[in-house]
Design a protein around this motif. Sequence first.
Motif, short mmCIF file in Angstrom:
data_model
loop_
_atom_site.label_atom_id
_atom_site.label_comp_id
_atom_site.label_asym_id
_atom_site.label_seq_id
_atom_site.Cartn_x
_atom_site.Cartn_y
_atom_site.Cartn_z
N ASN A 192 0.82 -1.21 0.00
CA ASN A 192 0.00 0.00 0.00
C ASN A 192 0.86 1.26 0.00
O ASN A 192 0.40 2.33 0.41
CB ASN A 192 -0.91 0.03 1.23
CG ASN A 192 -1.97 -1.05 1.21
OD1 ASN A 192 -2.33 -1.54 0.15
ND2 ASN A 192 -2.47 -1.43 2.36
N GLY A 193 2.11 1.13 -0.43
CA GLY A 193 3.00 2.28 -0.41
C GLY A 193 3.24 2.80 1.00
O GLY A 193 3.51 3.97 1.19
N TRP A 194 3.11 1.89 2.01
CA TRP A 194 3.28 2.23 3.42
C TRP A 194 2.20 3.19 3.93
O TRP A 194 2.29 3.70 5.04
CB TRP A 194 4.66 2.82 3.70
CG TRP A 194 5.80 2.06 3.11
CD1 TRP A 194 6.50 2.38 1.98
CD2 TRP A 194 6.38 0.84 3.60
NE1 TRP A 194 7.47 1.44 1.73
CE2 TRP A 194 7.43 0.47 2.70
CE3 TRP A 194 6.11 0.01 4.69
CZ2 TRP A 194 8.21 -0.65 2.87
CZ3 TRP A 194 6.89 -1.12 4.86
CH2 TRP A 194 7.92 -1.45 3.97
N ASN A 195 1.18 3.43 3.11
CA ASN A 195 0.16 4.42 3.48
C ASN A 195 -1.20 4.02 2.91
O ASN A 195 -1.57 4.45 1.81
CB ASN A 195 0.56 5.81 2.95
CG ASN A 195 -0.48 6.87 3.29
OD1 ASN A 195 -1.08 6.84 4.35
ND2 ASN A 195 -0.68 7.81 2.37
N PRO A 196 -1.98 3.19 3.60
CA PRO A 196 -3.28 2.76 3.09
C PRO A 196 -4.21 3.94 2.82
O PRO A 196 -4.28 4.89 3.60
CB PRO A 196 -3.83 1.88 4.23
CG PRO A 196 -2.62 1.42 4.97
CD PRO A 196 -1.66 2.56 4.90
N THR A 197 -4.94 3.86 1.69
CA THR A 197 -5.80 4.96 1.25
C THR A 197 -7.16 4.44 0.80
O THR A 197 -7.33 3.24 0.53
CB THR A 197 -5.14 5.74 0.10
OG1 THR A 197 -4.77 4.83 -0.94
CG2 THR A 197 -3.89 6.48 0.59
N PRO A 198 -8.16 5.32 0.67
CA PRO A 198 -9.50 4.88 0.27
C PRO A 198 -9.55 4.41 -1.18
O PRO A 198 -8.71 4.76 -2.02
CB PRO A 198 -10.36 6.14 0.45
CG PRO A 198 -9.56 7.04 1.32
CD PRO A 198 -8.13 6.75 1.03
N ILE A 199 -10.59 3.63 -1.47
CA ILE A 199 -10.91 3.23 -2.84
C ILE A 199 -12.35 3.62 -3.14
O ILE A 199 -13.13 3.92 -2.22
CB ILE A 199 -10.75 1.71 -3.05
CG1 ILE A 199 -11.66 0.94 -2.10
CG2 ILE A 199 -9.29 1.29 -2.90
CD1 ILE A 199 -11.81 -0.53 -2.43
N GLN A 200 -12.71 3.62 -4.42
CA GLN A 200 -14.08 3.88 -4.83
C GLN A 200 -14.62 2.65 -5.53
O GLN A 200 -13.92 2.00 -6.31
CB GLN A 200 -14.13 5.08 -5.78
CG GLN A 200 -15.53 5.48 -6.22
CD GLN A 200 -15.52 6.69 -7.15
OE1 GLN A 200 -14.51 6.97 -7.81
NE2 GLN A 200 -16.63 7.40 -7.22
N LEU A 201 -15.88 2.32 -5.25
CA LEU A 201 -16.57 1.23 -5.93
C LEU A 201 -17.69 1.81 -6.76
O LEU A 201 -18.55 2.56 -6.26
CB LEU A 201 -17.14 0.24 -4.91
CG LEU A 201 -16.14 -0.40 -3.93
CD1 LEU A 201 -16.89 -1.30 -2.94
CD2 LEU A 201 -15.07 -1.18 -4.67
N LEU A 202 -17.70 1.45 -8.05
CA LEU A 202 -18.74 1.88 -8.96
C LEU A 202 -19.39 0.65 -9.58
O LEU A 202 -18.69 -0.30 -9.96
CB LEU A 202 -18.16 2.76 -10.08
CG LEU A 202 -17.48 4.05 -9.64
CD1 LEU A 202 -16.74 4.68 -10.83
CD2 LEU A 202 -18.49 5.02 -9.06
N GLY A 203 -20.72 0.64 -9.65
CA GLY A 203 -21.41 -0.52 -10.21
C GLY A 203 -22.52 -0.15 -11.14
O GLY A 203 -23.19 0.87 -10.95
N TRP A 204 -22.72 -0.99 -12.16
CA TRP A 204 -23.80 -0.80 -13.12
C TRP A 204 -24.51 -2.12 -13.31
O TRP A 204 -23.92 -3.10 -13.78
CB TRP A 204 -23.25 -0.32 -14.46
CG TRP A 204 -22.58 1.01 -14.39
CD1 TRP A 204 -23.14 2.24 -14.57
CD2 TRP A 204 -21.18 1.27 -14.12
NE1 TRP A 204 -22.21 3.24 -14.43
CE2 TRP A 204 -20.99 2.67 -14.15
CE3 TRP A 204 -20.08 0.45 -13.85
CZ2 TRP A 204 -19.76 3.26 -13.93
CZ3 TRP A 204 -18.85 1.02 -13.63
CH2 TRP A 204 -18.70 2.42 -13.68
N TRP A 205 -25.78 -2.19 -12.90
CA TRP A 205 -26.59 -3.40 -13.12
C TRP A 205 -28.06 -3.09 -12.94
O TRP A 205 -28.43 -2.00 -12.56
CB TRP A 205 -26.18 -4.53 -12.18
CG TRP A 205 -26.04 -4.15 -10.75
CD1 TRP A 205 -27.01 -3.98 -9.82
CD2 TRP A 205 -24.80 -3.90 -10.06
NE1 TRP A 205 -26.49 -3.65 -8.60
CE2 TRP A 205 -25.11 -3.61 -8.71
CE3 TRP A 205 -23.44 -3.93 -10.43
CZ2 TRP A 205 -24.14 -3.31 -7.75
CZ3 TRP A 205 -22.49 -3.65 -9.49
CH2 TRP A 205 -22.83 -3.34 -8.16
#
Length: 205
Positions: A192-205
Motif C-alpha cells: 500500500n505504499g506504506w500508506n493505506p488509502t480509500p478506494i471507490q466502488l462503482l457498479g452498473w446493473w
Amino acid sequence: MTVIATSTALDTVVEPGDGALLTVPAGGRLQIVDLHGNQAVDTLLYDAHDIDNRYSAFDTIREQSAVFLTTDSRLLSTRLDELAVITDDTCGRHDTVGGACSQESNVIRYGEHTRHQHACRQTFLSYGAPAGIGQRQLTHNINFFMNVPVTSGGDLQFDDGLSAPGRYVEITATRDILVLISNCPQVNNPCNGWNPTPIQLLGWW
C-alpha cells in the motif's frame, strides 16, 4: 461500512481497513478505483446461490497458464465455473498468490508488536457474516493493484505497487455473485505504499 448492493447503480468510497459485501447480478459490472495509487484491495468472489462454489486462485492460474490477472482473465470457481471476467484494467496486472494479511501472519512476518493491528482476514469475516461466509469459506483471494513478483526460485516478493491515482479494474459477473472486499490496512510492507488509502466502488446493473 457494510454495503449490500442490489440497486441499479453503486457509487461508494471504502476507507482503508473497511470492507464491503456486494451482490452483483449476472451481466453486472463492478469497477474498483484506486483513488490515490498503490492501494491493495483484497477481494473474494462467491456464487451468490452457493457460497461453497467460490473463487479458486489455483484453478484460475492453472486453466489460463498465467500467475497474474489482467484484462480478459476469467475468474474461476473451485468447480471451474466462470464467476466473472476482468473486462477492463488500467493498472496492468494484479496478484492472486500473495493472500490476505491476518494478525497471525503479521506476527510471523513482522513481529509480535503487530499482533494488535487490524488485518484483511478480520474484515472478510466481519463483512461476510451476513451471507454465511465464515472461516471455512475463506480462500486464496485476489489482491487488486498489488504487485507480488514471483522469482525464478518460486519465491514471492512484496514490492511497490504498479498502480497510480485514478487507475481502475472492472469485472463483469458471468453469474449472480457475491463480492467480498477488504480495503487492506497493511502498513508493514510496500503493498500500500506504506500508506493505506480509500478506494471507490462503482457498479452498473
